[in-house]
Motif scaffolding. Structure first.
Motif, PDB file in Angstrom:
ATOM      1  N   TYR A  53       0.826  -1.208   0.000  1.00 21.43           N
ATOM      2  CA  TYR A  53       0.000   0.000   0.000  1.00 21.43           C
ATOM      3  C   TYR A  53       0.859   1.255   0.000  1.00 21.43           C
ATOM      4  CZ  TYR A  53      -3.586   3.297   1.617  1.00 21.43           C
ATOM      5  OH  TYR A  53      -4.448   4.354   1.753  1.00 21.43           O
ATOM      6  N   ASP A  81      -2.655   6.746  -1.686  1.00 22.35           N
ATOM      7  CA  ASP A  81      -3.834   5.907  -1.452  1.00 22.35           C
ATOM      8  C   ASP A  81      -4.042   4.919  -2.601  1.00 22.35           C
ATOM      9  OD1 ASP A  81      -6.060   4.913  -0.149  1.00 22.35           O
ATOM     10  OD2 ASP A  81      -7.423   6.416  -0.983  1.00 22.35           O
ATOM     11  N   GLN A 125       0.728   4.757   1.026  1.00 19.16           N
ATOM     12  CA  GLN A 125      -0.122   5.526   1.933  1.00 19.16           C
ATOM     13  C   GLN A 125      -0.230   6.993   1.536  1.00 19.16           C
ATOM     14  OE1 GLN A 125       0.817   4.415   6.177  1.00 19.16           O
ATOM     15  NE2 GLN A 125       2.330   3.088   5.164  1.00 19.16           N
TER      16      GLN A 125
END
Length: 310
Positions: free
Chosen positions: A97, A102, A99
């Motif tokens: 992921y 997103d 961050q």
């Protein structure tokens, strides 16, 4: 800078906003995790009636050449209940992921692998370089936290095989059915006596007023196989003709329907819903219904058999 997968020849990756469908693993205090554990195996998660684990090597699986990378593997768990000789095929993919943006990053190509008793784990020894992963500007490790994920799609085993056995000489048989009086046929369907052709029992089946597309406008006629003479998991390769004879000129061309098809447990009858127009049959100028008698014939030629297996 984007995520780089060094085991891909083009270092190609893809990003998406939707999280992985089947499992997410969030790790807090990643650096402490790296110092204290060589690897971590997640809790079990279920996909496709099987249980799986996601295993992370934060410093790389050195036995598989993963130094300087994060290694990630998918392991099939709880195989004790599976039958002897089991195997399964699964398409899976791993995610990390970002961050900051997103987005979830993964390889561009899903991986198809075969799991069996001798190989219950597949994965990527060089999933992502630690140098890239540890750079907070890339978004994968923020405040010492990160998220990995997995998607797994189990392929159901639906493959079938078949074996065609042809006869050196096609086996034929014929049958003549005299229907008298034809005008007394008031039921929806009628069946001839059984006759033998190619070692199997058959009969002619008619709907005097038609069925389906032929209802109300045609005689529907079919050749029907006696299922009790058919071996299990077997189909017959057959050419057949159903005809109505010209009663005035026996050598004249009859009205007929010919087809070549398979007969099996799921399709015991083959023929035509619009076999013969009712107007043609009932026309007194035509030779097919004479003195309220209709003469039908069936010719059956067996060319071979098809046996099937999963």
């Amino acid at each position: 800078m984007g995520l780089r997968f060094t085991n891909s020849p083009l270092d190609v990756f893809k990003a998406r906003e939707a999280p992985p469908t089947h499992y997410l693993l969030k790790i807090q205090s990643f650096n402490s995790f790296t110092r204290s554990l060589e690897k971590y195996s997640s809790d079990k998660f279920e996909v496709g009636d099987y249980k799986w684990r996601l295993t992370i090597y934060p410093g790389g699986n050195k036995d598989r050449g993963g130094q300087g990378h994060i290694s990630i593997f998918l392991t099939l768990a709880d195989t004790s209940s599976l039958p002897v000789g089991w195997e399964l095929h699964a398409i899976f993919n791993f995610f990390v992921y970002d961050q900051l943006r997103d987005k979830y990053f993964s390889h561009t190509d899903n991986q198809l692998r075969r799991f069996h008793t001798m190989k219950m784990e597949w994965g990527e020894a060089k999933f992502v370089e630690l140098q890239v992963f540890n750079d907070s500007s890339n978004g994968y490790l923020i405040d010492d936290a990160c998220v990995f994920g997995a998607e797994v799609f189990v392929l159901k085993q639906t493959r079938k095989a078949e074996c065609l056995s042809t006869l050196e000489k096609p086996n034929t048989g014929s049958y003549t059915w005299m229907i008298n009086p034809f005008s007394f046929l008031t039921l929806d369907r009628y069946e001839s006596q059984w006759f033998v052709a190619g070692g199997h029992r058959w009969r002619i089946l008619i709907h005097p007023c038609g069925i389906g597309a032929g209802k109300g406008n045609s005689v529907s006629a079919f050749l029907s196989l006696d299922e009790s003479t058919l071996p299990p998991d077997t189909r017959l390769v057959v050419r057949f003709t159903i005809r109505v004879l010209d009663q005035n000129e026996p050598k004249a061309d009859p009205f007929e329907f010919t087809d070549e098809d398979h007969f099996g447990a799921s399709f015991l009858a083959r023929g035509a819903q619009k076999f013969m127009p009712l107007g043609k049959l009932n026309d007194p100028k035509q030779p097919y219904l004479v003195g309220d008698i209709c003469v039908m014939e069936a010719d059956v030629t067996l060319f071979g058999t098809i046996s099937t297996a999963s």
